[in-house]
Write a protein that holds these residues in place. Structure first.
Motif, PDB file in Angstrom:
ATOM      1  N   GLU A 112       0.861  -1.184   0.000  1.00  0.00           N
ATOM      2  CA  GLU A 112       0.000   0.000   0.000  1.00  0.00           C
ATOM      3  C   GLU A 112       0.892   1.227   0.000  1.00  0.00           C
ATOM      4  N   GLN A 113       0.508   2.234  -0.797  1.00  0.00           N
ATOM      5  CA  GLN A 113       1.303   3.457  -0.886  1.00  0.00           C
ATOM      6  C   GLN A 113       0.390   4.670  -0.823  1.00  0.00           C
ATOM      7  N   VAL A 114       0.762   5.616   0.050  1.00  0.00           N
ATOM      8  CA  VAL A 114       0.014   6.861   0.226  1.00  0.00           C
ATOM      9  C   VAL A 114       1.010   8.023   0.244  1.00  0.00           C
ATOM     10  N   GLN A 115       0.492   9.248   0.080  1.00  0.00           N
ATOM     11  CA  GLN A 115       1.378  10.407   0.002  1.00  0.00           C
ATOM     12  C   GLN A 115       1.251  11.222   1.290  1.00  0.00           C
ATOM     13  N   CYS A 116       2.405  11.642   1.809  1.00  0.00           N
ATOM     14  CA  CYS A 116       2.476  12.237   3.143  1.00  0.00           C
ATOM     15  C   CYS A 116       3.301  13.517   3.124  1.00  0.00           C
ATOM     16  N   LEU A 117       3.194  14.285   4.209  1.00  0.00           N
ATOM     17  CA  LEU A 117       3.952  15.523   4.366  1.00  0.00           C
ATOM     18  C   LEU A 117       4.695  15.535   5.693  1.00  0.00           C
ATOM     19  N   ILE A 141      -6.359   3.094 -12.955  1.00  0.00           N
ATOM     20  CA  ILE A 141      -5.232   3.541 -12.121  1.00  0.00           C
ATOM     21  C   ILE A 141      -4.928   2.430 -11.122  1.00  0.00           C
ATOM     22  N   HIS A 142      -3.718   1.904 -11.188  1.00  0.00           N
ATOM     23  CA  HIS A 142      -3.355   0.814 -10.282  1.00  0.00           C
ATOM     24  C   HIS A 142      -3.420   1.326  -8.841  1.00  0.00           C
ATOM     25  N   PRO A 143      -4.134   0.644  -7.972  1.00  0.00           N
ATOM     26  CA  PRO A 143      -4.362   1.184  -6.626  1.00  0.00           C
ATOM     27  C   PRO A 143      -3.178   1.059  -5.674  1.00  0.00           C
ATOM     28  N   ALA A 145      -6.205   6.829  -0.826  1.00  0.00           N
ATOM     29  CA  ALA A 145      -6.479   5.810  -1.837  1.00  0.00           C
ATOM     30  C   ALA A 145      -6.405   6.385  -3.242  1.00  0.00           C
ATOM     31  N   ALA A 146      -6.038   5.547  -4.187  1.00  0.00           N
ATOM     32  CA  ALA A 146      -5.962   5.952  -5.594  1.00  0.00           C
ATOM     33  C   ALA A 146      -7.346   6.353  -6.096  1.00  0.00           C
TER      34      ALA A 146
END
Length: 504
Positions: free
Chosen positions: A131-136, A162-164, A156-157
């Motif tokens: 699982e990949q998510v975007q963070c700050l 779009i590959h999730p 979530a994508a």
């Protein structure tokens, strides 16, 4: 937040314990960025902040092999002399417990924000179980970073093809009053693509569109995208995985290059031309750019390649960065040149003019393992000409840079370069008024060849013996060294880790 601070302290301490031993390795680079110890890969967060260049990188601070990703950190006032800083990011939260993957940096309200991919393994298969998510994360001083409480900022994508799971490597920039980022992705049918997002505050993001998608031999996944404007063009840089070899092209495991065109910021679609490589050598991946206070577009990249043998791992380090390069558009294509600041590393000069080559030629004072060569050849009557570097006749070691006049290719041959690595790479090159200009940077375990003013570049790691310092010019037929300048270069990497609240 305490948990993250402890994790960065522990990582920094791990590096500190072994860095002096690592620095004694004879392959240790003198003027290229590498971690003080252990593994590095992609450059991250390349930015100009508070009058200094900051470069972060994917880092495993506990061994010389890839592992749970942290962000290492160096900074420089001149892109040439670099100072090591404490580890900036470490896995510490549920959303990034298995790695702080690649990303970028941007200044907002005087603070430096890092936008990165939080990574989690969900099973044993590393291609499907993730699982990949975007963070700050944010810093007031550019050194100590805190992860935001409302992470992840992109979860979530979005819907669509779009590959999730494979959704990573955000590159953020500001256009007008809005922030944008591109993220690497692939379709559900394994076609590489790049997603575009928009935000007014870096915190709340909306998906805009699939900005670009591969067609034909364009890979199954696009990693490390970067989108910027240069000399009136919009440029999308990316690293496609899975391109098939095509004649002299695409013989590395993965490639890195770009397309040029125009991005429609309303629709989120990039109208672009064909794919071009950024480097024709063996070891170049995941390039990332920034713009500095002089308006220059500067690029850095990982000077290695996935699944390549890395003989330096035996000495507890692995991977490095290329020399920073300035990018320009010329005749619709990118040319890249070493930043002019690198000239500050030059020591004594050895120079020659109008030296005829008929067979082999060795020149007094032209040798070494940490140097810059600036050479202009006149092809004259030669069918083949060039030079060999890191030569040791007794050991049979040499790295060959050779131009074939009839074929019109420059070849970089490391089949006898030393330990671990072999192979040949070719770049199509046209002579200019029957002349070839090369600017070659040799470090203890690397070579970078800038061809005809940066029209093409070839980069490679090399692992010769310490005594392999010879340089020899050659020609089949008669060629002329019209001009040659050689400088030895001083060391500019390897300062102590700076002590701060993130060190021990």
């Amino acid at each position: 937040m305490i948990r993250h601070e402890e994790a960065t302290k522990k990582a920094t301490a791990s590096i500190h314990q072994i860095k002096e031993e690592v620095d004694r390795n004879h392959w240790r680079l003198q003027y290229h960025v590498a971690a003080p110890a252990y593994w590095i890969n992609d450059p991250n967060g390349f930015s100009f902040y508070n009058g200094e260049y900051h470069l972060f990188y994917q880092h495993h601070p506990y061994s010389a092999v890839w592992g749970p990703m942290h962000w290492g950190h160096v900074k420089s006032k001149d892109l040439t002399t670099w100072e090591h800083l404490p580890v900036a990011l470490a896995p510490s939260e549920e959303y990034d417990k298995d790695g702080c993957f690649s990303g970028s940096a941007i200044e907002k309200d005087g603070k430096l924000y890092l936008m990165y991919t939080g990574h989690i393994w969900t099973g044993a298969n590393h291609d499907t179980d993730l699982e990949q998510v975007q963070c700050l994360a944010v810093s007031d001083d550019g050194v100590n970073f805190k992860k935001l409480a409302n992470n992840p900022v992109i979860g979530a994508a979005p819907d669509g093809d779009i590959h999730p799971n494979h959704i990573r490597d955000p590159k953020v920039w500001k256009h007008g009053d809005e922030y944008y980022c591109v993220i690497g992705n692939k379709t559900k049918d394994e076609i590489g693509q790049v997603l575009l997002y928009r935000s007014s505050d870096l915190l709340e993001w909306e998906f805009v569109n699939v900005a670009a998608k591969g067609e034909g031999n364009f890979g199954f996944m696009w990693e490390c995208p970067d989108l910027f404007s240069l000399d009136g063009c919009d440029v999308l840089v990316m690293s496609p995985q899975g391109m098939e070899p095509d004649h002299h092209l695409y013989h590395n495991l993965h490639q890195s290059g770009y397309v040029t065109g125009q991005l429609d910021y309303e629709t989120g679609k990039l109208d672009h031309g064909s794919f071009e490589l950024l480097d024709y050598g063996f070891d170049f991946y995941a390039p990332q750019t920034t713009i500095d206070d002089q308006g220059r577009r500067v690029m850095i990249a990982w000077m290695a390649m996935w699944e390549s043998e890395m003989p330096e791992q035996e000495f507890n380090w692995a991977g490095a960065m290329i020399l920073p390069r300035q990018l320009f558009i010329q005749d619709g294509k990118i040319i890249s040149k070493p930043m002019p600041e690198v000239e500050s590393l030059r020591n004594e000069i050895t120079a020659f003019e109008n030296v005829l080559i008929d067979g082999k030629k060795v020149l007094d004072g032209v040798s070494g393992d940490c140097l810059e060569l600036d050479v202009t050849f006149d092809a004259k009557e030669a069918s083949m000409f060039g030079l060999k570097v890191r030569v040791n006749k007794k050991q049979g070691e040499e790295t060959v840079v050779q131009y074939d006049v009839e074929e019109g290719f420059l070849t970089l041959d490391r089949n006898r370069a030393g330990k671990g690595l072999d192979g040949i790479r070719k770049a199509p090159v046209e002579l200019k008024n029957h002349e070839l200009h090369l600017r070659i940077f040799i470090d203890k375990s690397s070579i970078e060849v800038f061809i005809n003013g940066g029209e093409k570049v070839m980069t490679s790691r090399l692992y010769p013996g310490q005594a392999s310092t010879g340089i020899e010019f050659f020609a089949e037929g008669t060629a002329l060294i019209k001009s040659l300048k050689k400088w030895s270069l001083r060391k500019s990497i390897g300062e102590e880790l700076v002590h701060s609240s993130a060190t021990v």
